[in-house]
Design an enzyme around this catalytic site. Structure first.
Site, PDB file in Angstrom:
ATOM      1  N   ASP A  32      29.131  14.498  47.264  1.00  0.00           N
ATOM      2  CA  ASP A  32      29.717  13.915  46.051  1.00  0.00           C
ATOM      3  C   ASP A  32      29.742  14.936  44.918  1.00  0.00           C
ATOM      4  OD1 ASP A  32      30.828  12.005  44.432  1.00  0.00           O
ATOM      5  OD2 ASP A  32      28.952  10.961  44.025  1.00  0.00           O
ATOM      6  N   HIS A  49      37.822  19.933  45.641  1.00  0.00           N
ATOM      7  CA  HIS A  49      37.758  19.613  47.073  1.00  0.00           C
ATOM      8  C   HIS A  49      37.802  20.902  47.910  1.00  0.00           C
ATOM      9  CE1 HIS A  49      37.822  15.470  46.073  1.00  0.00           C
ATOM     10  NE2 HIS A  49      39.103  15.413  45.737  1.00  0.00           N
ATOM     11  N   LEU A 143      25.092  22.430  67.858  1.00  0.00           N
ATOM     12  CA  LEU A 143      25.038  21.494  66.727  1.00  0.00           C
ATOM     13  C   LEU A 143      26.077  20.399  66.955  1.00  0.00           C
ATOM     14  CD1 LEU A 143      24.131  20.776  63.729  1.00  0.00           C
ATOM     15  CD2 LEU A 143      26.155  22.036  63.011  1.00  0.00           C
TER      16      LEU A 143
HETATM   17  C1  FPP Z   1      33.443  13.299  46.603  1.00  0.00           C
HETATM   18  O1  FPP Z   1      33.700  13.951  45.381  1.00  0.00           O
HETATM   19  C2  FPP Z   1      34.085  13.994  47.693  1.00  0.00           C
HETATM   20  C3  FPP Z   1      35.124  13.492  48.415  1.00  0.00           C
HETATM   21  C4  FPP Z   1      35.716  12.166  48.166  1.00  0.00           C
HETATM   22  C5  FPP Z   1      35.758  14.255  49.486  1.00  0.00           C
HETATM   23  C6  FPP Z   1      34.856  15.170  50.256  1.00  0.00           C
HETATM   24  C7  FPP Z   1      35.690  16.294  50.722  1.00  0.00           C
HETATM   25  C8  FPP Z   1      35.254  17.557  50.887  1.00  0.00           C
HETATM   26  C9  FPP Z   1      33.838  17.957  50.740  1.00  0.00           C
HETATM   27  C10 FPP Z   1      36.184  18.671  51.195  1.00  0.00           C
HETATM   28  C11 FPP Z   1      37.022  18.452  52.382  1.00  0.00           C
HETATM   29  C12 FPP Z   1      36.253  18.304  53.610  1.00  0.00           C
HETATM   30  C13 FPP Z   1      36.642  18.838  54.758  1.00  0.00           C
HETATM   31  C14 FPP Z   1      35.928  18.466  56.002  1.00  0.00           C
HETATM   32  C15 FPP Z   1      37.739  19.779  54.831  1.00  0.00           C
HETATM   33  P1  FPP Z   1      34.469  13.172  44.246  1.00  0.00           P
HETATM   34  O2  FPP Z   1      35.907  13.547  44.318  1.00  0.00           O
HETATM   35  O3  FPP Z   1      34.203  11.699  44.372  1.00  0.00           O
HETATM   36  O4  FPP Z   1      33.782  13.766  42.996  1.00  0.00           O
HETATM   37  P2  FPP Z   1      33.527  13.041  41.592  1.00  0.00           P
HETATM   38  O5  FPP Z   1      32.624  11.871  41.872  1.00  0.00           O
HETATM   39  O6  FPP Z   1      32.872  14.094  40.792  1.00  0.00           O
HETATM   40  O7  FPP Z   1      34.872  12.640  41.071  1.00  0.00           O
END
Ligand code: FPP
Length: 254
Positions: A32, A49, A143
């Protein structure tokens, strides 16, 4: 996959210090804070992201070096479909890009990929890429990487209950035989050990519909770091903290 020799050495050192016996067999992470990381730099969310995807690479590498057997990453929740269409497109595009650029390396590194979640909701070509990643890495054992994509624990539990009800209706299941083990086998995580340690980054302290059944006895850690800044040092520190926790599974101390 990029190698991070210095940081990985830290994770290896942590494993030596805590001893392999106290390393969690299964670490699950709620990644997150990508959006906040980008906003704090005046960048679009996509930049957050993208940086998050780099942190994914680092974390996979650290998990391998630390002898963690299972790593589950919550990359897209069933609720994430409610985000603006542009951001959903960015995230699915990033997944496509990640799969295309990383799978060969995952094969070489000995990582087995498994996907949990409602993958049918993704575009057919992405579904094919996911199946291909699972197929190409199926023989790997170093893994186990579980990608939770379009995943929601309540959906998963309801689906398992539906399967049990159908089995009872069809005479294949005696309701008296439906215990925790039998029910667990109907979940998407069948064959995957329960997580020993669940980490959430970004300072939020909640599970957000992640592995609700499987988390019954997991140790929880909420870290005050945004996911793109999550480093192998954070990973090593979490393993060290895990090794200091006493797990009693509801039993009284001896
Ligand atoms: C949460 O941050 C994250 C996500 C909803 C997406 C997770 C994606 C990645 C880590 C990158 C892509 C992954 C792969 C496997 C290629 P948020 O957007 O909710 O952050 P915020 O709460 O600060 O808005």
């Amino acid at each position: 996959m990029v190698a991070y020799p210095n940081s990985v050495a830290v994770a290896e050192k942590a494993t030596e210090e805590v001893g392999v016996a106290t390393v969690p067999a299964h670490v699950a992470i709620i990644m997150d804070g990508n959006g906040r990381w980008a906003a704090s730099r005046g960048l679009p969310r996509l930049a957050g992201h993208r940086a998050g995807a780099q942190a994914v690479r680092r974390t996979i590498e650290a998990a391998m070096r630390s002898h963690v057997g299972w790593l589950t990453l919550y990359a897209f929740s069933s609720e994430n479909w409610r985000r603006p269409a542009g951001e959903v497109l960015d995230l699915t595009g990033l997944m496509r890009h990640y799969l295309r650029s990383e799978v060969a390396e995952l094969v070489r590194e000995g990582v087995r990929v498994r996907v949990i979640g409602a993958r049918r909701r993704f575009e057919p070509d992405l579904q094919r890429e996911l199946a291909e990643a699972e197929r190409r890495t199926a023989h790997n054992t170093r893994l186990n990487l579980v990608m939770a994509l379009s995943y929601g624990a309540r959906d998963e539990i309801v689906e398992a209950a539906r399967l049990a009800a159908i089995a009872v209706r069809d005479g294949r299941l005696d309701p008296a035989m439906l215990d925790e083990t039998a029910f667990g086998e109907l979940l998407s995580t069948t064959g995957i050990p329960d997580p020993d340690l669940i980490i959430r980054t970004s300072g939020e302290q909640r599970l957000s519909n992640f592995l609700l059944w499987q988390a019954a006895y997991a140790e929880l850690m909420f870290l005050d770091v945004l996911w793109p800044d999550f480093s192998t040092e954070h990973f090593a520190a979490a393993l060290a903290e895990f090794s200091r926790r006493e797990r009693r599974y509801g039993a009284r101390p001896a």
